[in-house]
Write a protein that holds these residues in place. Sequence first.
Motif, mmCIF file in Angstrom:
data_model
loop_
_atom_site.group_PDB
_atom_site.id
_atom_site.type_symbol
_atom_site.label_atom_id
_atom_site.label_comp_id
_atom_site.label_asym_id
_atom_site.label_seq_id
_atom_site.Cartn_x
_atom_site.Cartn_y
_atom_site.Cartn_z
ATOM 1 N N SER A 40 0.849 -1.190 0.000
ATOM 2 C CA SER A 40 0.000 0.000 0.000
ATOM 3 C C SER A 40 0.884 1.239 0.000
ATOM 4 O O SER A 40 2.090 1.176 0.277
ATOM 5 C CB SER A 40 -0.893 0.019 1.238
ATOM 6 N N LEU A 41 0.292 2.384 -0.283
ATOM 7 C CA LEU A 41 1.049 3.630 -0.259
ATOM 8 C C LEU A 41 1.607 3.890 1.136
ATOM 9 O O LEU A 41 2.752 4.349 1.283
ATOM 10 C CB LEU A 41 0.163 4.792 -0.713
ATOM 11 N N LYS A 76 5.521 4.353 2.188
ATOM 12 C CA LYS A 76 5.995 5.532 2.928
ATOM 13 C C LYS A 76 6.824 5.117 4.144
ATOM 14 O O LYS A 76 7.826 5.766 4.473
ATOM 15 C CB LYS A 76 4.815 6.408 3.351
ATOM 16 N N ARG A 77 6.422 4.034 4.811
ATOM 17 C CA ARG A 77 7.206 3.574 5.967
ATOM 18 C C ARG A 77 8.591 3.107 5.530
ATOM 19 O O ARG A 77 9.583 3.345 6.231
ATOM 20 C CB ARG A 77 6.458 2.444 6.693
ATOM 21 N N VAL A 83 15.585 7.133 5.078
ATOM 22 C CA VAL A 83 16.083 8.512 5.249
ATOM 23 C C VAL A 83 17.410 8.568 5.999
ATOM 24 O O VAL A 83 18.371 9.190 5.519
ATOM 25 C CB VAL A 83 15.019 9.396 5.925
ATOM 26 N N PRO A 84 17.541 7.949 7.187
ATOM 27 C CA PRO A 84 18.828 8.073 7.897
ATOM 28 C C PRO A 84 19.982 7.392 7.170
ATOM 29 O O PRO A 84 21.145 7.713 7.421
ATOM 30 C CB PRO A 84 18.546 7.406 9.259
ATOM 31 N N LEU A 85 19.668 6.471 6.254
ATOM 32 C CA LEU A 85 20.712 5.785 5.482
ATOM 33 C C LEU A 85 21.063 6.523 4.202
ATOM 34 O O LEU A 85 21.982 6.135 3.494
ATOM 35 C CB LEU A 85 20.251 4.357 5.141
ATOM 36 N N VAL A 136 4.189 8.282 -4.778
ATOM 37 C CA VAL A 136 5.392 7.637 -4.244
ATOM 38 C C VAL A 136 6.616 8.495 -4.549
ATOM 39 O O VAL A 136 7.454 8.746 -3.677
ATOM 40 C CB VAL A 136 5.557 6.224 -4.853
ATOM 41 N N VAL A 137 6.725 8.947 -5.809
ATOM 42 C CA VAL A 137 7.858 9.786 -6.201
ATOM 43 C C VAL A 137 7.895 11.056 -5.347
ATOM 44 O O VAL A 137 8.951 11.438 -4.814
ATOM 45 C CB VAL A 137 7.771 10.160 -7.696
#
Length: 229
Positions: A24-25, A29-30, A36-38, A58-59
């Motif tokens: 799912s969207l 997102k999760r 992000v931290p990587l 998503v983009v």
Amino acid sequence: RCNWACNFCYLKDNVLNRRVAELSLEEIKRIVDEAVPLRLGFYLTGGEPFVRKDCIDVVEYIKSKGLKCGLNSNGSMLTDDVMDRLGAAQTDYVIISIHGKQAQHDHVVGVNSFEKTTRNVRYLRSAAPRASVVINFVVTEETSEQMRDLVDIAAELGVDALTFQHETFLTREDREKHERTWSHVMGDPKDVELSFIDVDPTKFNLDLVKARMQKAREHARAKGVRVFF
């Protein structure tokens, strides 16, 4: 899933367009949040990613997190609104599939899409000026005759580069070996089912393909088109 049926596609007779569970969207997102931290980047492909109506969402979410994002599309499902949003999100790159001049391209992909795809490439160049736009052409013995013509198409469309890609395939023997090995880990081999296409590259006229490749390279140099093989 995909809206084309390319005659060289190694998925079309097996897993392509099979209705299986998709993330799912919110699940996507999760995953993005975890990246992000990587400082990871994302490459979205298919099939055709824009068969998913929320692909542009998503983009936009990936880019809103400051991460790089590029995608590989056949270009035929892009709308002006979606391309405007790709530009506004500062998408990093878009790879579009074109497999020859109009008659050959439409024959290879199984639908009349050349005019729509090339029109969308032109629009994308203006809508997303910060994105690298690349044409991808799959080289088969049949399509290799028009490699030089693709240089002219790339020059006319004003794209950033043209890539010539070899066919992606697995033989039946490759698939059977894979399933025997992975069944010890995954259990039922159907859970890791792969597709195969009966292609034997040793039967290609490689000298002919190489000669056409060299002509395309020389023509690209003369036209100022960046090419990658």
